[in-house]
Design a protein around this motif. Structure first.
Motif, PDB file in Angstrom:
ATOM      1  N   LYS A  93       0.811  -1.197   0.000  1.00 59.15           N
ATOM      2  CA  LYS A  93       0.000   0.000   0.000  1.00 59.15           C
ATOM      3  C   LYS A  93       0.859   1.268   0.000  1.00 59.15           C
ATOM      4  N   SER A  94       1.877   1.306   0.851  1.00 61.60           N
ATOM      5  CA  SER A  94       2.617   2.548   1.019  1.00 61.60           C
ATOM      6  C   SER A  94       3.772   2.688   0.042  1.00 61.60           C
ATOM      7  N   ILE A  96       6.615   2.003   0.713  1.00 64.12           N
ATOM      8  CA  ILE A  96       7.799   2.346   1.503  1.00 64.12           C
ATOM      9  C   ILE A  96       8.568   1.051   1.772  1.00 64.12           C
ATOM     10  N   GLU A 101      10.895   1.279   7.231  1.00 70.51           N
ATOM     11  CA  GLU A 101       9.813   1.429   8.205  1.00 70.51           C
ATOM     12  C   GLU A 101      10.174   0.723   9.506  1.00 70.51           C
ATOM     13  N   ARG A 105       9.966   2.134  13.288  1.00 71.93           N
ATOM     14  CA  ARG A 105       8.907   1.549  14.108  1.00 71.93           C
ATOM     15  C   ARG A 105       9.444   0.750  15.292  1.00 71.93           C
ATOM     16  N   THR A 290      -2.220   0.551  18.760  1.00 69.02           N
ATOM     17  CA  THR A 290      -3.347   1.024  17.962  1.00 69.02           C
ATOM     18  C   THR A 290      -4.196   1.999  18.772  1.00 69.02           C
ATOM     19  N   SER A 293      -2.225   5.405  19.431  1.00 65.40           N
ATOM     20  CA  SER A 293      -1.599   6.026  18.251  1.00 65.40           C
ATOM     21  C   SER A 293      -0.087   6.020  18.389  1.00 65.40           C
ATOM     22  N   PRO A 295       3.384   5.004  17.140  1.00 61.96           N
ATOM     23  CA  PRO A 295       3.855   4.575  15.813  1.00 61.96           C
ATOM     24  C   PRO A 295       4.907   3.475  15.873  1.00 61.96           C
TER      25      PRO A 295
ATOM     26  N   VAL B  33      -4.241  21.772  14.878  1.00 59.95           N
ATOM     27  CA  VAL B  33      -3.997  20.334  14.896  1.00 59.95           C
ATOM     28  C   VAL B  33      -5.285  19.583  14.565  1.00 59.95           C
ATOM     29  N   GLU B  39      -3.677   6.998   8.823  1.00 60.86           N
ATOM     30  CA  GLU B  39      -2.504   7.547   8.159  1.00 60.86           C
ATOM     31  C   GLU B  39      -2.700   7.514   6.654  1.00 60.86           C
ATOM     32  N   VAL B  41      -1.957   6.941   2.761  1.00 57.90           N
ATOM     33  CA  VAL B  41      -1.202   5.915   2.060  1.00 57.90           C
ATOM     34  C   VAL B  41      -0.001   6.552   1.387  1.00 57.90           C
ATOM     35  N   PRO B 202       7.156   9.065   2.688  1.00 54.49           N
ATOM     36  CA  PRO B 202       7.567   9.978   3.767  1.00 54.49           C
ATOM     37  C   PRO B 202       8.953  10.572   3.574  1.00 54.49           C
ATOM     38  N   LYS B 218       6.077  12.024   9.868  1.00 55.10           N
ATOM     39  CA  LYS B 218       6.554  10.990  10.785  1.00 55.10           C
ATOM     40  C   LYS B 218       5.576   9.834  10.677  1.00 55.10           C
ATOM     41  N   THR B 219       5.998   8.751  10.071  1.00 56.22           N
ATOM     42  CA  THR B 219       5.035   7.690   9.746  1.00 56.22           C
ATOM     43  C   THR B 219       4.357   7.153  11.004  1.00 56.22           C
ATOM     44  N   GLY B 220       3.075   6.863  10.843  1.00 53.10           N
ATOM     45  CA  GLY B 220       2.279   6.317  11.932  1.00 53.10           C
ATOM     46  C   GLY B 220       1.884   7.377  12.937  1.00 53.10           C
ATOM     47  N   ASP B 221       2.352   8.592  12.761  1.00 55.34           N
ATOM     48  CA  ASP B 221       2.147   9.575  13.809  1.00 55.34           C
ATOM     49  C   ASP B 221       1.542  10.881  13.302  1.00 55.34           C
ATOM     50  N   ARG B 222       2.306  11.648  12.533  1.00 51.62           N
ATOM     51  CA  ARG B 222       1.790  12.966  12.147  1.00 51.62           C
ATOM     52  C   ARG B 222       2.475  13.505  10.890  1.00 51.62           C
ATOM     53  N   VAL B 242      -0.888  20.684  11.659  1.00 53.59           N
ATOM     54  CA  VAL B 242      -0.403  19.342  11.983  1.00 53.59           C
ATOM     55  C   VAL B 242      -1.570  18.377  11.836  1.00 53.59           C
ATOM     56  N   ARG B 244      -2.606  14.739  12.685  1.00 57.68           N
ATOM     57  CA  ARG B 244      -2.203  13.564  13.450  1.00 57.68           C
ATOM     58  C   ARG B 244      -3.050  12.362  13.064  1.00 57.68           C
ATOM     59  N   SER B 245      -2.432  11.201  13.114  1.00 56.21           N
ATOM     60  CA  SER B 245      -3.163   9.991  12.783  1.00 56.21           C
ATOM     61  C   SER B 245      -3.601   9.308  14.072  1.00 56.21           C
ATOM     62  N   ILE B 246      -4.915   9.316  14.314  1.00 57.99           N
ATOM     63  CA  ILE B 246      -5.467   8.684  15.519  1.00 57.99           C
ATOM     64  C   ILE B 246      -6.613   7.784  15.068  1.00 57.99           C
ATOM     65  N   LYS B 247      -6.311   6.494  14.992  1.00 56.89           N
ATOM     66  CA  LYS B 247      -7.249   5.579  14.365  1.00 56.89           C
ATOM     67  C   LYS B 247      -8.527   5.370  15.171  1.00 56.89           C
TER      68      LYS B 247
END
Lengths: 345, 536
Positions: A93-94, A96, A101, A105, A290, A293, A295, B33, B39, B41, B202, B218-222, B242, B244-247
């Protein structure tokens, strides 16, 4: 000792190869196609077929038996070939590279796991010791009750509850994420608290630390409960042994008997259990990260699994297996220090 | 007397803390924010089909055509005007002059042709994805790619430095709306060429003409963006944005209440009470631009029967279900189209379904099943804006159906498998799914689930319907379109293969100091008009 370590490392290599085969076959046999998962509601059969072809998912898995001239022109041989060059592929998908990653991570997950283990030991050890020393008192019952609740609480529920109470109601701690907006820490080790200190950014390090507390508690609750149980049982067993009685008979002060003589021996099973918990921590990180949040590896794998992002799942699982193997090796080696009777040959 | 000296380390701590707090304060005053529900793709226009990515991209890129705030009506974007030839087989766009990409390169016809060629031509050197280089959404919205028979686009031509012409293979009145869809952001050709296959990841710098320019991801974050002070449109009211990714939706609400994010979207309808109870928060109701529906499969022996399908649509108390599960944030209607497209509905079809269990029961008996039947109903394992909590909604529908003698077996499975299995023989008897629109035209809704390229989930193809869809796409002007889509509405209503359950209003919320947010029904919008008023 060196021979032992070498043997163990060789065994780890075999385990990793085995896991690569298993995870490769496994992710491909989970029903649900990455192309369809990625397209979501828009997935018409035509669009899915087109994407599948783009991603090379229409090729055979292990060997290309249909075309003997290109026998190894299949997904697994290509994957292993790249793996030997340190290339885990790129996320479907990404796009990357999985390796890139992993680099960002993994430290996030390590930081969280360290936080969780510290929490587990900080609460679990004293609770277990008190429970053992004050057996069958209110303290013992309390410790037992707390550890029982700790084991049976679902992580995602506990996580949301902690967040709501400490962030929303009390306003003491941030609800999620690793750093507040406005802070940034240039990575050295990737552990934000440590890097903040190393770079002299103390305010940022403090900010990272307060962000670490809630997820660490959520992730560390189960290991905490287990640690408390094991410490209690192990210490009780040791306290009943002859050498402890001898030490007492010699007239040594009770504190010295418990802490120096008994506890050191009682800790051996605790170390084993904490070592085993590393695998469980990686598993627990999937939900904890999860919810918070965070990462790390866990939230990354969580997304990858629901999207059937094969390269990410494979890379993540193989890497996690490597980490667990290495930690187990370290745990085994640490026995020799805790118990002089154990020798490796 | 000795003078007291701070130890250097301690001094550092104090200084850093002081600096951080003052820097924090001044930055905060101008930092907005947003809590996004995941996040992105990719930040490469030409690489995405999901709402999360579109939302972030919309801050960085402009499309040729924009939509008026809060509506689906087209207004000038990077194109200042556009015009079709007499039979709408060719569209000419006049481009805005004096616009620069964030990297300082000029925006012009070459940039538009460059981007559209790479979207549309699978062989284009700068097309997305390493292997196949096709951008699925073009195939879905525009019938196919360069060299394919179904492709609506025949060619994209530079007329002069500030004029571009799209030549089409047939008539289309919807083209301006389509090129305005959030997918088709115009990127700087220089930047795309420079980063190659890495563009949009990224570790690259995505470059557009939009109100904000890229700072970091910042992957997974913001993702951090800063105001583009040279923006041609309304200049951003904040310095920094900003995202932010908050699932987790509950966690997004926690963050909003704790004040760590300023605004967010896609909250669960249950959160409405919580949001309105908190004086520092305000609920933001997005205009509905989706449909959640129940699909009935013609392959099933019972569902083949028109009367059975009709009985089902009469048996489900849609209004009660919508009231119960959407907290007033949704409407039920008999149209596949959300309320903003209501002009395309037929006046001959009632506005709401007739809920009549007695008549439904009789209808089922007339169909030959006085003793009832048994069917599977599949509900989604994931939450979507149109079905925020699918399981209880499915249970409510099952209860309504059992009241008329239809025994319902509730089923679900993992989302990836669900999407897969619905199109595989024999498919699901009845299942829940939905659609959120890309641009403001009825074609986008009907074509997706009734058109020739639609999924095979209900085993229903109608040449009459397909012909009408072609006519609808070609018709120019709302009046001409309304006439055609009214017929489509009547046919689909009578056929009853897809029963619209809800048009939901996704719930968004903000801290009260966030002002000027007019949420778009389309789900993608630029945040340049939002400001922070008063104390944060």
């Amino acid at each position: 000792m060196a021979a032992y370590v070498l043997r163990r490392l060789l065994r780890t290599l075999l385990v990793i190869i085995g896991i690569s085969v298993v995870v490769f076959a496994f992710v491909r046999s989970i029903p649900g196609d990455p192309a369809v998962a990625m397209l979501g509601e828009r997935a018409t059969p035509e669009a899915a077929a087109r994407l599948r072809e783009q991603l090379g998912l229409n090729q055979p898995w292990f060997i290309n038996y249909k075309d003997p001239a290109h026998l190894f022109d299949a997904q697994y041989p290509k994957y292993v070939g790249a793996l030997l060059h340190g290339d885990l592929g790129s996320g479907i998908k990404s796009q990357i590279p999985v390796v890139n990653e992993l680099k960002t991570r993994f430290p996030a997950t390590v930081e969280l796991a360290i936080g969780a283990i510290i929490f587990a030991l900080l609460i679990g050890l004293p609770a277990g010791i008190i429970a053992a020393l004050r057996r069958n008192t209110v303290w013992d019952n309390l410790a037992t009750a707390v550890s029982l609740v700790g084991v049976s609480m679902p992580v995602f529920w506990l996580g949301l509850l902690l967040s709501w109470f400490f962030a929303v109601v009390l306003g003491w701690l941030p609800p999620s994420s690793r750093l507040s907006v406005g802070y940034s820490i240039q990575p050295i080790t990737g552990l934000d608290v440590l890097d903040g200190l190393l770079r002299g950014q103390f305010a940022a390090a403090w900010n990272a630390f307060i962000h670490l507390i809630l997820p660490s508690v959520a992730l560390g609750t189960i290991p905490m409960a287990i640690t408390a149980r094991i410490t209690r049982n192990s210490l009780l067993e040791v306290l009943g042994q002859d050498y402890v009685r001898t030490a007492r008979a010699k007239g040594l002060p009770p504190r010295s008997v418990t802490l120096k003589h008994a506890l050191r021996n009682a800790l051996l099973p605790v170390v084993t259990v904490v070592g085993l918990q590393v695998g469980a921590l990686l598993g627990g990180a999937v939900l904890t990260e999860t919810i918070f949040s965070w990462p790390g590896l866990g939230s990354w794998l969580y997304d990858a699994i629901s999207l059937r992002d094969y390269p990410v799942i494979q890379g993540g699982v193989i890497f996690a297996a490597l980490v667990v193997s290495v930690v187990n090796l370290l745990v085994d080696l640490s026995y020799a220090f805790l118990d002089p009777r154990i020798q490796y040959a | 007397m000795q003078s007291i000296k701070f130890k250097p380390a301690l001094k550092n701590v104090l200084l850093t803390a002081l600096l951080a707090s003052s820097a924090g304060l001044s930055a905060q005053a101008a930092t907005l924010v947003f809590g996004n529900n995941g996040e992105p793709v990719s930040l490469e226009s030409g690489n995405i089909t999901d709402g999360i990515s579109i939302l972030v991209q919309h801050q960085i890129y402009d499309t040729l055509v924009h939509f008026k705030d809060g509506t689906t009506n087209t207004i000038p974007g990077l194109a200042t005007s556009w015009k079709a030839n007499a039979d709408a087989t060719s569209w000419t766009f006049n481009l805005r002059k004096g616009v620069k990409f964030h990297d300082g390169t000029p925006f012009n016809a070459d940039a538009v042709v460059f981007n559209w060629q790479r979207f549309w031509d699978p062989k284009n050197e700068y097309g997305y994805r390493d292997q196949g280089r096709t951008y699925e959404i073009v195939g879905q919205l525009l019938g196919g790619f360069k060299g394919e028979k179904g492709s609506v686009i025949k060619d994209i031509v530079k007329v002069n430095d500030y004029t571009v012409r799209f030549d089409l293979s047939g008539s289309s009145s919807v083209l301006p709306s389509v090129v305005g869809a959030g997918y088709f952001g115009i990127a700087s050709p220089t930047a795309v060429k420079k980063d190659g296959a890495k563009y949009g990841t990224p570790s690259s710098t995505p470059v557009g003409t939009g109100p904000f320019s890229f700072v970091s991801w910042k992957t997974g974050d913001r993702i951090t963006l800063k105001a583009n002070t040279d923006y041609w449109g309304t200049k951003p009211k904040v310095d920094t944005l900003v995202i932010r990714s908050i699932k987790d939706a509950s966690q997004r609400l926690n963050e909003l209440k704790a004040g760590t994010i300023d605004f967010t979207a896609d909250l669960s309808p249950d959160a409405l009470k919580d949001v309105t109870a908190d004086k520092s928060l305000a609920a933001v109701r997005k205009p509905s631009f989706n449909v959640g529906f129940l699909s009935l499969n013609n392959s099933n022996q019972y569902l083949k029967n028109d009367k059975v399908r009709q009985a089902i649509s009469m048996a489900i108390n849609k209004k009660a279900i919508v009231d119960a599960f959407w907290n007033g944030l949704g409407v039920s209607s008999t149209s596949f189209l959300p309320p903003v497209l209501g002009w395309a509905n037929s006046k001959n079809v009632p506005a709401d379904y007739k809920y009549d269990p007695a008549a439904a029961k009789k209808m089922l008996a007339d169909a030959g099943y006085p003793n009832g039947i048994s069917l599977d109903l599949w509900y989604m394992p994931v939450s979507r804006p149109y079905f925020p909590n699918p399981k209880p909604i499915a249970e409510a529908m099952a209860a309504d159906l059992s009241a008329i003698g239809i025994k319902v077996n509730l089923k679900t499975e993992d989302w990836a498998k669900y999407l897969d299995d619905r199109n595989k023989e024999p498919g699901f008897d009845m299942y829940m799914i939905g659609w959120t629109g890309d641009y403001g035209d009825p074609d986008n809704f009907y074509a997706a689930y009734y058109g020739p390229n639609a999924a095979d989930d209900i085993n229903f193809k109608s040449p009459e319907l397909n012909a009408l869809l072609d006519q609808g796409r070609a018709a120019v002007g709302q009046a001409a379109k309304a006439k055609i889509y009214a017929q489509i509405h009547e046919i689909t209503y009578k056929a009853g293969y897809r029963i619209p359950i809800v048009h939901s209003q996704p719930l968004a919320a903000k801290r009260t100091y966030v002002q000027g947010w007019v949420p778009s029904p389309l789900g993608s919008e630029a945040f340049n008009k939002i400001s922070i008023v008063g104390k944060k």
